[in-house]
Design an enzyme around this catalytic site. Sequence first.
Site, short mmCIF file in Angstrom:
data_model
loop_
_atom_site.label_atom_id
_atom_site.label_comp_id
_atom_site.label_asym_id
_atom_site.label_seq_id
_atom_site.Cartn_x
_atom_site.Cartn_y
_atom_site.Cartn_z
N ASP A 174 -3.84 -7.87 18.32
CA ASP A 174 -4.07 -6.75 19.22
C ASP A 174 -4.94 -7.16 20.40
O ASP A 174 -4.71 -6.74 21.55
CB ASP A 174 -4.70 -5.57 18.48
CG ASP A 174 -5.86 -5.97 17.57
OD1 ASP A 174 -6.30 -7.15 17.61
OD2 ASP A 174 -6.33 -5.11 16.80
N ASN A 214 7.23 -10.50 4.15
CA ASN A 214 5.91 -10.29 4.74
C ASN A 214 5.65 -11.29 5.87
O ASN A 214 5.50 -12.49 5.64
CB ASN A 214 4.83 -10.42 3.66
CG ASN A 214 3.45 -10.08 4.21
OD1 ASN A 214 3.33 -9.39 5.21
ND2 ASN A 214 2.43 -10.57 3.54
N HIS A 261 -10.31 5.02 9.27
CA HIS A 261 -9.89 3.73 8.71
C HIS A 261 -11.06 3.17 7.91
O HIS A 261 -12.22 3.46 8.19
CB HIS A 261 -9.52 2.79 9.86
CG HIS A 261 -8.90 1.50 9.45
ND1 HIS A 261 -9.64 0.45 8.93
CD2 HIS A 261 -7.62 1.07 9.47
CE1 HIS A 261 -8.84 -0.56 8.65
NE2 HIS A 261 -7.61 -0.22 8.97
N ASP A 274 -2.86 2.62 5.97
CA ASP A 274 -3.92 3.04 5.05
C ASP A 274 -4.98 3.89 5.73
O ASP A 274 -6.14 3.91 5.31
CB ASP A 274 -4.57 1.82 4.41
CG ASP A 274 -5.18 0.87 5.44
OD1 ASP A 274 -4.82 0.97 6.62
OD2 ASP A 274 -6.01 0.03 5.06
N ARG A 325 0.87 -1.18 0.00
CA ARG A 325 0.00 0.00 0.00
C ARG A 325 0.90 1.23 0.00
O ARG A 325 0.84 2.08 0.88
CB ARG A 325 -0.91 -0.01 1.23
CG ARG A 325 -2.06 -1.01 1.12
CD ARG A 325 -2.84 -1.06 2.41
NE ARG A 325 -4.04 -1.87 2.27
CZ ARG A 325 -4.65 -2.48 3.28
NH1 ARG A 325 -4.15 -2.38 4.50
NH2 ARG A 325 -5.75 -3.19 3.08
N ASP A 383 -1.57 2.20 11.41
CA ASP A 383 -1.78 1.54 10.13
C ASP A 383 -1.32 2.42 8.98
O ASP A 383 -1.27 3.65 9.10
CB ASP A 383 -3.26 1.19 9.94
CG ASP A 383 -3.61 -0.19 10.48
OD1 ASP A 383 -2.68 -0.94 10.83
OD2 ASP A 383 -4.80 -0.52 10.55
#
Length: 628
Positions: A380, A237, A404, A268, A179, A266
Amino acid sequence: MSELRTATLDQSHHGAGRARPDSRLTVQRGLFSGPDVEIPDEMYVEVVSGHAERRRHHVRVGAYGRVSTNTYFGRFPASYWQRWTTATSVRFEGRISGTGRVMLRASDTNGVPRTIAVHDAQTEDVRLEARLDRFLDGGGLWVEIVTDDAELLLHDARWTVEAPATRRRTNIVICTHNRADDCAATLGALADDREALRVVDEVIVVDQGTDAVDTRPAFADVAETMGAQLCYLRQPNLGGSGGFTRGLHEVVTKAGDQPTDALFMDDDVRCEPEVVVRLAAFAQYTAHPTIVGAQMLNLLHPTQVLAGAEYAVLEDLTNGHVAPGAVGESDVTSYLPDGTKNVQDRRVDAGYTGWWSCLIPVEVTRTMGYPLPLFFQWDDVEYSYRGRANGFPTVTLPGAGLWHADFPWKDWDDWHRYFNLRNAMITSALHSGFPARHVAATLAELLGRYLLSMNYGLAATLIRAVEDFLAGPEVLDDGGVSATGRIRAERSRYPETVMHPISAAPELGSAQMPVVRAGGKPTRMKAVWAKRVVQQVTGRVPFHEGLVGAGEAHWWHVALFDRVAVTDAGQAGVRVRQRDPETLKRLGRDGAKVLLRLVREGEDAAGRWRAAAPGLTSAENWRRLFGI
């Protein structure tokens, strides 16, 4: 003594009424519009009457006007500061041109307002102070400006607290995977807000993608602005947990003896840089090391808060529950039927907080280890529940938020669901009694729904998740990399997992997709369940073909079709589900076998996960995965 008092000015410091930089710390800025034109100004300041000009760093109130910062970003969360920090008072400061009244207002847990202090402004600085001693169960602080026959300009507004004896450092960690443009935009938003950036020692970007962020021209601009403040790392990754943990490892390693926090973000998001100021400041004053999270605002509906605070029901393998009393999926610029603003006055506790923006003190990691290598999903949740077990609370801070992608607009039928289910079982095994029969019954109900609604790929995904949970901690040896490829390959065998443009729906022309609306939810669910099983196996379904909207794709409705196009939750296309009795029977048998194994072997598997957890969360294990 009355709580209402008139503010006095202190002219002894440089700049009338302004505190020395080293004597007070800005814990929240007074902002009057968003970082983007798409964000409604009402999230920051409300024009109650008259006319006002709202800009990022100032508000100009016209004659006979009234404005209020009793808004999402305009309020100071006094209850949270009283409950979780050592601060005893907070001061609102600002510079004023013109004439009018500035009132410091407060609410209680029921949203009932009261006035704390009033300043009659005449082109001078304002300082209004409130003690943090009457907000334990709830309530916030805000300011209101009232003008008569002249305008008033307020700028350079902020909420300050007496500076702590020891300052904590803050480092931002951004995890990204293919991204690049989004990540570069997030970094650009941070770089453009110099005041917010001054709060941060280092911005660490962990790039795990093949489309590298540093190939973007915008990244070069950010790198020039941030200079040595920017640390850019590349690695294979390892999912969200691997990316964030790499950054956390860097922060912990470099911190030494200095109190330091890692602030996850994040890639994005639509970034509100103010979130950095508020989370970092709150962490400066917490009575004990605390995981502090921001709230998620919906990107497509920017006045909606996902949840004021969330918790999980570990035995049911579910998360995302809104804490009682918290705002959730509602417009925080609106008013409630009783006339009060839809802001969160009641203080609520969080079970966990999402990593779209979350601050973790290094003391937490040094005490209880790093996150689990879960690839992503539930990492999380697990970390907050582990924190609670080790004496570290989690707080989701109102007024600290960023935008988000809306969760309800993400389709459930995706390869991600494997990690959601498997990692939910792992978290349940680690932090609950893990009642194997109850967990198996919960999964059996899900499996039945998937099969009856012709979600065969999703049923196969559930079966694989249970198998891998029972296989034990060895499935995390590579950090989840092989599981990702395997589940994608397995799901590709089921045609309904593929989304198509509605104009290219396989074997369905436009005339074959009439919209078939769902009726009311059945009341005799067990009887309906049995009936749908017979209908799906024998083919005696009421509808041969049709189209069902995403919001009505209930299992008991979709099971009425032989072939049906179901709208994707993101509204971009459809997935075509086709009745297949043989696949239903095969997956039903496979599912029954693995769930019976879960009943028999679940407690033993849970014990193996508990025994392995210290090793899985160790720095040594993560360094092995990182290859460093």
